[in-house]
Motif scaffolding. Structure first.
Motif, PDB file in Angstrom:
ATOM      1  N   GLY A  49       0.844  -1.208   0.000  1.00  0.00           N
ATOM      2  CA  GLY A  49       0.000   0.000   0.000  1.00  0.00           C
ATOM      3  C   GLY A  49       0.873   1.249   0.000  1.00  0.00           C
ATOM      4  N   TRP A  50       0.353   2.322   0.651  1.00  0.00           N
ATOM      5  CA  TRP A  50       1.104   3.591   0.671  1.00  0.00           C
ATOM      6  C   TRP A  50       2.271   3.471   1.653  1.00  0.00           C
ATOM      7  N   ILE A  51       3.487   3.639   1.125  1.00  0.00           N
ATOM      8  CA  ILE A  51       4.665   3.549   1.998  1.00  0.00           C
ATOM      9  C   ILE A  51       5.587   4.751   1.760  1.00  0.00           C
ATOM     10  N   MET A  52       6.366   5.043   2.797  1.00  0.00           N
ATOM     11  CA  MET A  52       7.417   6.051   2.663  1.00  0.00           C
ATOM     12  C   MET A  52       8.742   5.298   2.747  1.00  0.00           C
ATOM     13  N   GLU A  53       9.497   5.382   1.671  1.00  0.00           N
ATOM     14  CA  GLU A  53      10.768   4.648   1.651  1.00  0.00           C
ATOM     15  C   GLU A  53      11.897   5.644   1.897  1.00  0.00           C
ATOM     16  N   VAL A  54      12.667   5.378   2.956  1.00  0.00           N
ATOM     17  CA  VAL A  54      13.790   6.255   3.286  1.00  0.00           C
ATOM     18  C   VAL A  54      15.077   5.486   3.005  1.00  0.00           C
ATOM     19  N   SER A  55      15.901   6.089   2.165  1.00  0.00           N
ATOM     20  CA  SER A  55      17.149   5.430   1.781  1.00  0.00           C
ATOM     21  C   SER A  55      18.309   6.318   2.217  1.00  0.00           C
ATOM     22  N   ILE A  56      19.174   5.791   3.069  1.00  0.00           N
ATOM     23  CA  ILE A  56      20.324   6.602   3.490  1.00  0.00           C
ATOM     24  C   ILE A  56      21.596   5.751   3.430  1.00  0.00           C
ATOM     25  N   PRO A  57      22.720   6.395   3.189  1.00  0.00           N
ATOM     26  CA  PRO A  57      23.976   5.641   3.158  1.00  0.00           C
ATOM     27  C   PRO A  57      24.411   5.268   4.575  1.00  0.00           C
TER      28      PRO A  57
END
Lengths: 499, 313
Positions: free
Chosen positions: A140-148
């Motif tokens: 469904g609705w997701i917030m994807e956070v990508s960090i090094p």
């Protein structure tokens, strides 16, 4: 009264309501977007904070594994599993090494192919922190956070963590419906309040309009108690009340002006009447002179033969007849000159015209004018001031007499046309130039020599007839004829002439 | 607007109803579209990393490992030391990487075993390793006054009732590694000075890192602790009080083994000695470095640490 098509109330409600609703909508939309932005920003910050906290421990785990040369997954997996179990809104966690090769992938839901889907996946390493919100087929609705996962130039890999954002979407929905509901309710209440106030405003104005409709500018004789005619002032201590107050003042001034105008009119009528008498004077003198000469001759004959009783008796009768004639002329003249107005009585038009003709009899004979009377026999009696009517006819006939030459011809006709009475005076005189036709009813307009005419005659006639709801019109062919047509209503205006 | 209202009011009832119905329909459609727009929260936001970075290609450079004693937890060491190594990698022909040690002594062992080319040691550990392995100091750090000295501090919690060292009797004392100057300063110098024996202390415990000591005192598990002064800046608002400072001591050195790669060390020295110039500091190059390195370095000699030798002989 002419009915108002677009009321002030409608205009106020629609215009003010529209402006208010548009402003309210703009404010609501701005507020909604601001609120939405705050909710999303707050969630982004919160999820970034959680991800960075996760990254510290993940880096520690990776350093530890680097030092102890244990299999990387052993420490990381435990930590990531704990992380997913403790943070409710985490949907999945994926960790890549600096080359972009998957190290570890975990998701909250068990029993699907998620892990295998990503197991062989590689992803390009980025040193930037990326946050993206999107709709995932599975989560469904997701917030994807990508960090090094890095410190300075040392990079151990990077992580992708997906958070469930359905709750913030629900929150935005709630805000939307809250603002929508508020806008509708506020709009409704505003329109009701606007309607109420505009109703209050317009009802006062309607009162004023009704009072204005009822205004009857009283005549001098009726102005005994002018307080009755004062408009009941609005009790409002505002512009409407002020308007009522000023209107009453204006009405009083109008009444005063009306009275002054009436007095001035009467004076004009009288002046014109006296002028008419002046014009009659020569004829009257002739009418008086002829019997006087006869009387003088009779007296001379009686004095010469006083013993001739037969002649004396005969001449005394002639003297008596001459004196009677003189008395009749003087009485007629006095009757016309008398100042009596506004005594409405039922008058017979034909009879009234005939009396005026009698008064002018000498003029007819003097110029050998042929007078044709074509009176309708079934005319009703009309309410009119006897003396004013005579003044009108007198003025019109005097003008005709002046216009025709010796042996001229004047036709007088009366008839009923529907509910109007028509009097037509036609002469075969010199006529009126076309350019003067528009001006002859203007006050003080005259083509006669100075001292002969006042220029008020026709103006006064028009004024009198119009005050009874009638009209006077003129048509003329220069050198051939002139026709004056007087029309007086029998009912309606004639019955309400004072109005 | 008024003209429009007047115009509309003149229309007949059916047209008015039609306009009203169409308006209502239009408003409904706009509301629905707006609802769809407002609940579509998809977005992509990129936060570029603003940390000071060195634009230097390091892929093909030879890797040189630098050791460091484990006075802090690993991620804190990386946070403070990695930027310095990035700087060295950018300024020299080598790529520098950290090699952490499990304890104080293994940092020396790694140096002797040539697993690392140079290592950041503590002053006390250096004196000990110099005597044992003949390792040499090449650089030492500067403080905010640009002097090569630092201090250690005896800390307690506010309200603990401990105001001087003699109050420590029957109290619990947390210390860093036995090989640290901090631990030896209190145990060998201050206790001797005030006539306190270790038996007078209820409990003395050594922890791997200075942060551990601070945390133990803050939690109340221990009544007092000894740590490097520079660390206290981060905790000054957390209810800690310093009741005693050490005398100024030489700052910890960067050391090398007796036989070292002179070319590499020379490049390291050249790069780090530049830092002490004020304009470099102002440029913010050292902003994210460990506090110990912010004000740069100065050349170090073995004789600089004679004071420590004398005190702890």
């Amino acid at each position: 009264m002419k009915r108002v098509k677009t009321s002030l109330k409608t205009k106020i409600v629609v215009f003010t309501g529209s402006v208010f609703v548009i402003l309210l909508l703009l404010i609501s939309i701005t507020l909604l977007f601001q609120w939405r932005s705050i909710i999303i920003d707050k969630e982004i910050k919160s999820n970034f904070a959680v991800t960075k906290t996760f990254a510290v421990s993940a880096i520690d785990a990776l350093i530890y594994q680097e030092q102890t040369e244990l299999q990387k997954e052993n420490v990381l997996e435990t930590y990531v599993d704990n992380f997913i179990n403790r943070i409710d809104n985490v949907k999945f966690v994926i960790i890549y090494d600096p080359a972009g090769t998957l190290i570890l992938a975990r998701e909250r839901s068990i029993g699907n192919n998620f892990h295998s889907e990503f197991a062989s996946a590689t992803r390009k390493m980025t040193k930037d922190e990326i946050c993206s919100i999107y709709r995932h087929n599975q989560f469904g609705w997701i917030m994807e956070v990508s960090i090094p996962l890095s410190i300075g130039g040392k990079i151990w890999g990077f992580s992708r963590i997906a958070y469930n954002v359905e709750p913030i979407r629900s929150e935005i929905k709630n805000v939307f419906f809250l603002l929508l509901g508020s806008t509708i309710i506020i709009t409704f209440l505003t329109l009701v309040v606007l309607y109420y106030f505009s109703y209050r405003l317009t009802i006062s104005l309607n009162d004023l309009v009704n009072e204005i409709d009822r205004i009857n500018l009283i005549s001098e004789s009726d102005s005994i108690d002018s307080s009755e005619t004062i408009i009941k002032a609005s009790s409002q201590n505002d512009e409407i009340g002020f308007l009522f107050h000023r209107f009453n003042k204006m009405k009083k001034r109008l009444e005063k002006s009306k009275i002054e105008l009436e007095i001035a009119q009467k004076q004009i009528y009288q002046a014109e009447k006296l002028a008419s008498i002046g014009r009659l004077a020569s004829g009257v003198a002739h009418q008086v002179n002829n019997p006087l000469n006869g009387i003088k001759s009779c007296i001379y004959a009686i004095q010469k033969e006083p013993e001739n009783l037969k002649q004396t008796n005969e001449y005394l009768e002639l003297i008596n007849e001459g004196l009677n004639n003189i008395e009749t002329v003087v009485q007629k003249l006095l009757g016309f000159a008398r100042q009596e107005h506004n005594h409405k009585t039922k008058i017979d038009i034909n009879e009234s015209i005939q009396k005026v003709i009698n008064l002018l009899d000498y003029r007819l004979k003097d110029k050998l004018i042929t007078l044709n009377l074509n009176f309708s026999s079934n005319l009703p009696l009309i309410e009119f001031d006897y003396f004013l009517f005579q003044e009108v006819i007198m003025n019109l006939l005097l003008n005709s007499f002046d216009a025709v030459s010796q042996n001229g011809k004047i036709d007088i006709k009366t008839e009923m046309i529907e509910d109007r009475l028509l009097i037509e005076i036609k002469d075969n005189g010199i006529g009126i130039p076309k350019e003067n036709l528009q001006k002859i009813f203007d006050p003080f307009f005259t083509t006669k020599e100075v001292g002969v005419g006042t220029g008020l005659g026709l103006s006064v006639c028009l004024n009198i007839i119009e005050s009874y709801g009638g009209t006077i019109s003129v048509s003329s062919i220069q050198g051939e004829e002139t026709i004056f047509t007087v029309v007086i209503p029998i009912r309606g205006e004639n019955e309400n002439i004072n109005n | 607007m008024i003209s429009l209202i007047t115009y509309l009011s003149r229309m007949n009832r059916k047209v008015k109803l039609l306009i009203f119905a169409l308006s209502t329909l239009l408003i409904t459609v706009i509301t629905v579209l707006f609802y769809i727009r407002i609940t579509d929260i998809s977005l992509t936001e990129i936060n570029p990393q603003n940390e000071y970075s060195y634009n230097s290609e390091t892929k093909n450079k030879k890797i040189v490992y630098i050791g460091v004693i484990s006075r802090y937890p690993p991620h804190i060491i990386y946070q403070g030391y990695q930027p310095l190594l990035d700087y060295l990698s950018a300024c020299t022909n080598y790529k520098f990487e950290l090699k952490l040690s499990d304890d104080y002594n293994s940092a020396v062992t790694n140096l002797i075993n040539k697993e690392v080319t140079a290592a950041f040691l503590g002053s006390y550990l250096y004196v000990k390793a110099n005597k044992q392995y003949g390792i040499k100091p090449i650089l030492k750090t500067l403080n905010e006054k640009l002097e090569p000295y630092s201090r250690v501090a005896l800390i307690v919690k506010y309200g603990s009732g401990i105001n001087k060292i003699t109050d420590l009797k029957n109290k619990k004392l947390a210390l860093p590694s036995k090989e640290s100057f901090s631990a030896n300063w209190i145990l060998k110098k201050e206790f001797k000075k005030y006539g306190i024996k270790e038996q007078d202390i209820k409990l003395i415990q050594h922890f791997p890192h200075h942060q551990n000591v601070i945390n133990q005192v803050l939690k109340g598990n221990f009544d007092a602790g000894v740590v490097r002064e520079q660390l206290l800046e981060d905790y000054k608002n957390n209810g800690l009080k310093v009741i005693e400072y050490s005398e100024p001591i030489p700052t910890p050195p960067l050391v090398v083994a007796p036989q070292y790669d002179k070319e590499v060390i020379q490049e390291i020295k050249n790069a780090l000695l530049e830092i002490s110039q004020k304009d470099k500091i102002k440029e913010g190059i050292t902003r994210n470095w460990d506090k110990e390195f912010i004000y740069g370095f100065i050349e170090a000699n073995d004789s600089d640490y004679n004071y420590i030798r004398q005190v702890y002989k």
